[in-house]
Design an enzyme around this catalytic site. Sequence first.
Site, PDB file in Angstrom:
ATOM      1  N   HIS A 177       4.433   0.858   1.598  1.00  0.00           N
ATOM      2  CA  HIS A 177       5.876   0.696   1.822  1.00  0.00           C
ATOM      3  C   HIS A 177       6.667   1.961   1.499  1.00  0.00           C
ATOM      4  O   HIS A 177       7.897   1.941   1.463  1.00  0.00           O
ATOM      5  CB  HIS A 177       6.433  -0.486   1.022  1.00  0.00           C
ATOM      6  CG  HIS A 177       6.158  -0.423  -0.450  1.00  0.00           C
ATOM      7  ND1 HIS A 177       5.952  -1.541  -1.212  1.00  0.00           N
ATOM      8  CD2 HIS A 177       6.042   0.631  -1.304  1.00  0.00           C
ATOM      9  CE1 HIS A 177       5.735  -1.180  -2.464  1.00  0.00           C
ATOM     10  NE2 HIS A 177       5.793   0.124  -2.543  1.00  0.00           N
ATOM     11  N   ASP A 298       6.608   8.305  -1.277  1.00  0.00           N
ATOM     12  CA  ASP A 298       5.633   8.846  -2.217  1.00  0.00           C
ATOM     13  C   ASP A 298       5.313  10.317  -1.969  1.00  0.00           C
ATOM     14  O   ASP A 298       4.710  10.962  -2.824  1.00  0.00           O
ATOM     15  CB  ASP A 298       4.343   8.017  -2.155  1.00  0.00           C
ATOM     16  CG  ASP A 298       4.569   6.592  -2.599  1.00  0.00           C
ATOM     17  OD1 ASP A 298       4.981   6.402  -3.747  1.00  0.00           O
ATOM     18  OD2 ASP A 298       4.355   5.673  -1.791  1.00  0.00           O
TER      19      ASP A 298
END
Length: 507
Positions: A177, A298
Amino acid sequence: MERIKVAFIGAGSAIWSSRIVMDLLIHEDLRNRVDIWLMDISDWRLNLIYGFAKRYIDELKVDAKVFKTKDRVEAIKDADFVINSAMAGGHSYYEKMREISEKYGYYRGINSVEWNYVSDYHTIWGYYQFKLMLDIAKDVEAYAPNAWLINVANPVFELTTLVTRMVKKVKFIGLCHGHLGFLKAVEVLGMRLAKEKLGRDITSLCAMHDPECYSTIAKLIDFKDLEVEMSGFNHVIWLTKFRYAGEDAYKYLNDWIKEDAEKYWNVWKEFTANPFDIDLSPAAIDMYKTYGLLPIGDAVRGGTWKYHWDLQTKKYWYGPYGGPDSEIGWAMYLAALRRSLESLAMAVEDMSTPLVHRYPPQSSGESIVEIIDAIVNDKPKEFYYIYVPGKEEKIKVPAPLQVNIPNEGILNGIPNDVAVEIPVKIDGKGVHRKQLIQPPHKIYRYVLLHRLLRAEWALQAFLEGGRDSLIQWLVTDVRTKSMKQVEDVINALLKIPENEEMAKHYS
């Protein structure tokens, strides 16, 4: 109406699994036809998630069924979808490996290398995780040949590449996600539009994560006019397209950096309580200035050693906790996991309060159930909706469906059998790639090639074994000072009881 079997492997990752179970049970076109199979090797964790699912089904009064088992084959057999979130050894095993690494001079572990500083993204010492993923894929091939195998366990990049190379008949999707980090670019757009259209500075409100920030932005932005596109490798994706009302929206980011970034950071440092709150950190903006595109999700946790030499360096770039992957930030994350698990267990045991009151039936923001719906009900989808908390009500925002699948010619210069993370269209016939804007040469040369090299080394080490793979991994590490250091850390890691099998593999 045909029933659908959805099997969860590693269902004892109960905080995450409970959210996906909820998504299944509230989805209008799935909740009355789904059979949920929960599998884990831990009795306590398995009983916890089973108890949660059973009570939630009863409270919602839907025609779903839930089963539990410690037998992986039983869970997988004849499934339509197999969702894997299993982490071989669990966090405690990896923390032990990290602690040993640090004794020999490898800050945050020997896995922490350029563009891969994520604390649970285990590659070179991920022998058991790679083996588990392959075993699961082979079980799906044998016992549920028509199933979709959806993997959310890390390392998504390596695992997707490994399985799609080695178990070719399995329909495989890797999910993360992290792409939802694009919302921070939208937030910057909103902050600038507030100045432009309202003459109002909401920078401090947004840095504080005040709901009024999001409510104001929602009134200003017409999401039909917003175009975003992201691509790269898992945990290394970049915002390749950012347009609003037909214009390049990167101009808003450039103005924000010049006029508002310092103010934002000053407030953010005082108010942030989440080590993962780094999407607009100094590190993210420095990467944008260096590579030409904004890193998403990320990807901000990666970069080079410039951002990661030690805790002081991490704090400079990622804020007061040093980001999620510092010794402070990661300890906060693990503690939060334990607290959430404890709260879930207490809620399941407390029969006096309905679970739907403690965990309201609302979307998690994950894309798994949207993907299942698109495939099962042949609903072509390129995006799904997530909900952002506003001042008075939740704000509905479209997010692209983003998956990890073999490249097959989509990103230039990347081999066809390497997994890429890209936006796609999904329907009853499966996953469809789209033509994309290519990342610039600088990102290809200085980022993607370096990350790909490490992935290939890790996969080679797993597939071929031998001590030389570990030695070569460490010889090029900037923290390595001598061959004795290399030999000592390898010996120490391989001699712990948990690594008896891995030690034979790397002998």
